[in-house]
Design an enzyme around this catalytic site. Structure first.
Site, PDB file in Angstrom:
ATOM      1  N   LYS A  82       0.878  -1.181   0.000  1.00 42.80           N
ATOM      2  CA  LYS A  82       0.000   0.000   0.000  1.00 42.80           C
ATOM      3  C   LYS A  82       0.914   1.229   0.000  1.00 42.80           C
ATOM      4  CE  LYS A  82      -2.576   3.345   1.685  1.00 42.80           C
ATOM      5  NZ  LYS A  82      -1.715   4.426   1.144  1.00 42.80           N
ATOM      6  N   GLY A  93       6.337   5.147   8.530  1.00 43.73           N
ATOM      7  CA  GLY A  93       5.475   6.319   8.497  1.00 43.73           C
ATOM      8  C   GLY A  93       5.429   6.972   9.864  1.00 43.73           C
ATOM      9  N   SER A  94       4.329   7.634  10.130  1.00 44.55           N
ATOM     10  CA  SER A  94       4.246   8.441  11.355  1.00 44.55           C
ATOM     11  C   SER A  94       3.867   7.582  12.566  1.00 44.55           C
ATOM     12  CB  SER A  94       3.206   9.539  11.155  1.00 44.55           C
ATOM     13  OG  SER A  94       1.938   8.954  10.988  1.00 44.55           O
ATOM     14  N   GLU A 151       8.621   1.354  11.502  1.00 49.48           N
ATOM     15  CA  GLU A 151       9.735   2.296  11.335  1.00 49.48           C
ATOM     16  C   GLU A 151       9.103   3.673  11.388  1.00 49.48           C
ATOM     17  OE1 GLU A 151      12.992   1.682  10.649  1.00 49.48           O
ATOM     18  OE2 GLU A 151      12.892  -0.481  10.332  1.00 49.48           O
ATOM     19  N   THR A 177       0.035   6.740  12.911  1.00 50.04           N
ATOM     20  CA  THR A 177      -0.442   5.604  12.107  1.00 50.04           C
ATOM     21  C   THR A 177       0.099   4.295  12.684  1.00 50.04           C
ATOM     22  OG1 THR A 177      -0.487   7.031  10.163  1.00 50.04           O
ATOM     23  CG2 THR A 177      -0.572   4.671   9.773  1.00 50.04           C
ATOM     24  N   GLY A 178       1.355   4.310  13.140  1.00 45.96           N
ATOM     25  CA  GLY A 178       1.936   3.107  13.746  1.00 45.96           C
ATOM     26  C   GLY A 178       1.097   2.616  14.919  1.00 45.96           C
ATOM     27  N   CYS A 203      13.691  10.362   7.358  1.00 44.78           N
ATOM     28  CA  CYS A 203      13.383   9.912   8.724  1.00 44.78           C
ATOM     29  C   CYS A 203      14.567  10.125   9.656  1.00 44.78           C
ATOM     30  CB  CYS A 203      12.947   8.461   8.720  1.00 44.78           C
ATOM     31  SG  CYS A 203      14.140   7.361   7.981  1.00 44.78           S
ATOM     32  N   GLU A 241       8.491  15.925  15.805  1.00 44.09           N
ATOM     33  CA  GLU A 241       9.102  15.811  14.482  1.00 44.09           C
ATOM     34  C   GLU A 241       8.392  16.744  13.503  1.00 44.09           C
ATOM     35  OE1 GLU A 241       8.319  12.244  12.200  1.00 44.09           O
ATOM     36  OE2 GLU A 241      10.407  12.217  11.567  1.00 44.09           O
TER      37      GLU A 241
END
Ligand code: NAD
Length: 494
Positions: A188, A241-242, A264, A245-246, A299, A398
């Site tokens: 995705k 990703g962020s 990650e 979302t994790g 990142c 971040e």
């Protein structure tokens, strides 16, 4: 690569993109599409399928069937290796086309994109292709009346969710080891940077990957990403990703089949400069590159500059000077050092962080504003803010944009305290000519990677993963393979 070739590719119209399911391009089940806006000029230049939950389920069903019937997992390692090596060759053969397509989609400067995207992706696929027939099971040291065997089996169907900053590179970090170990994958890509990765998936099929082994569905994270996260048929979820979302992905796993979830996530990486740094001018140049490449959308970006107080003013001036030499502009111009911010949303977010930093007492010594607005694109002046305290928002959150916060320190202990004062732990660096101090800092700063007298550039032979809220598990190196296998014991009475 030369400018004429780049300009010719950029002038080409880009046809509409669709999903890749069971080896075929298919439209969304309800015909939905999403406009793809280029951050270079803010113009729509193509569309992709806007996936539905049904599309994601079709992709997962296809991947599950492909795994169960062994059309990939059942092939010999030598056969799988041949396909993956061919895929890497095809990525390289189409490198410039892929890179230009990706830059039109996400805004990374072309000089970086050509190496970091197709270049790195091909290298990663080849690395795992070369590794796959050198990974052995184990015989346990048992007593002589039994045989304990440890098999390394593919996990089944891997779901991979990819961000927009380096879609091909990060996509390959997941696809390389997952496919090498015989898994099927459903991919995705991010809404605002899917095209080059989708094209890369086409090339896998051109290289001979059987249909259904790699399916890719475009669309919104909250729709198709959630459907993947909640699926009972995904065995392992790998994500970059962020943090927000994790966190959701872990919830999805808990609410569905308790699939393994590897994250990650973001970082707020400290770049620590001691007064005894061997070459301060060089350190200043590298520090500027370490935050401002890809407009700070990296990142591991060194977004916090921790400078020993005795050299603070001179060093900040040197970083500002080095930054001023980095040309911001059209990412498809080979003389550009800093390209576009990925989207208007991201640009507004970056500018909001600068406002907050100022309201909290920070002082802007460079940049701070949107630029090149007349192009219609999303460009931001590289920004340096001094007087950033360890508690400030610019230390704690971040930005994921071209904003560098500077904080002075006086002792080694204070540097470590400030470096460790966030929830993140992805990357960092220490600059010093004192070897013992360098090793002490490497041990004391809590991150997945520490650089010494450099920033960035760690190749595929070493793992990349975060600690704390920067994530778990690692991409890159042979260690990444552990995410994509199950250990199975056979205990045999002799
Ligand atoms: P994001 O979390 O918004 O999106 C990443 C992916 O998740 C996209 O494909 C998106 O569609 C999908 N997604 C969004 N909501 C979802 C949901 N509810 N369910 C399932 N999927 C969903 O992050 P982003 O803005 O694309 O990426 C930037 C972030 O990624 C930054 O925080 C950055 O630090 C991090 N990042 C980390 C690394 C690393 O290696 N640690 C590398 C690159 C980027």
């Amino acid at each position: 690569m030369d400018q004429t070739q780049i300009d010719a590719l950029r002038a080409q119209p880009v046809p509409a993109f669709s999903h890749l399911i069971e080896g075929k391009h298919v439209a969304a089940s309800d015909g939905g599409t999403m406009d793809i806006v280029s951050p270079i000029d803010g113009q729509v230049f193509t569309t992709t399928a806007k996936g539905t939950v049904a599309d994601m389920q079709a992709a997962i069903t296809s991947a599950r069937a492909a795994f169960e019937n062994g059309r990939w997992a059942g092939q010999s390692p030598a056969a799988r290796k041949k396909v993956l090596m061919k895929w890497a060759d095809l990525i390289e053969a189409n490198a410039l086309e892929l890179a230009v397509l990706g830059v039109r989609d996400n805004g990374t400067e072309i000089n970086m994109a050509i190496k970091a995207e197709p270049g790195s992706a091909a290298g990663t696929i080849r690395y795992y292709a070369e590794a796959l027939d050198k990974i052995y099971g184990e015989i346990a040291p048992t007593s002589s009346d039994v045989l304990g065997m440890i098999h390394k089996e593919p996990v089944g169907v891997v779901g991979a969710i990819i961000p927009w900053n380096f879609p091909m590179m990060i996509g390959a970090w997941k696809l390389g080891p997952a496919l090498a170990m015989g898994n099927s994958v459903v991919l995705k890509p991010a809404e605002t940077a899917s095209l080059s990765l989708m094209r890369m998936c086409d090339l896998a099929h051109d290289a001979g990957l059987p249909a259904g082994v790699l399916n890719a569905v475009t669309g919104e994270g909250a729709v198709v990403g959630e459907a993947m996260g909640l699926s009972m048929d995904i065995d392992v979820l790998v994500f970059t990703g962020s943090g927000g979302t994790g966190r959701r992905l872990m919830e999805y796993a808990a609410r569905s089949n308790m699939k393994r979830v590897y994250l990650e996530l973001g970082g707020k990486s400290p770049n620590i400069i001691f007064a005894d740094t061997p070459n301060l001018d060089e350190a200043a140049k590298v520090a500027a590159g370490g935050i401002f490449r890809n407009a700070g959308q990296v990142c591991v970006a060194g977004s916090r500059l921790l400078v020993e107080a005795t050299i603070h003013d001179d060093f900040v001036a040197a970083v500002a000077k080095a930054t001023s030499m980095m040309r911001v502009g059209d990412p498809l111009d080979m003389s550009t050092a800093i390209g576009a911010v990925n989207s208007e949303v991201q640009l507004k977010q970056n500018l909001g962080f600068v406002d907050t930093a100022v309201s909290e007492g920070g002082e802007i010594v460079l940049g701070g504003q949107r630029i090149l607005q007349e192009t219609g694109g999303y460009y931001m002046a590289p920004t340096i803010v001094t007087g950033v305290t360890p508690e400030a928002t610019l230390t704690q959150k971040e930005v994921f944009g071209p904003v560098l916060g500077v904080t002075p320190f006086t002792t080694d202990d204070e540097a470590v305290r400030i470096a460790n004062a966030t929830v993140y732990g992805l990357a960092g660096a220490v600059w010093t000519s004192n070897l013992s101090r360098a090793h002490r800092m490497v041990r004391s700063v809590r991150t997945g990677v520490m650089h010494v007298n450099t920033y960035g550039g760690a190749d595929g032979t070493v793992p990349l993963g975060g600690v704390g809220q920067s994530g778990n598990g690692s991409d890159k190196s042979l260690h990444a393979i552990e995410k994509y296998i199950n250990l199975k014991t056979a205990w045999i009475k002799l």
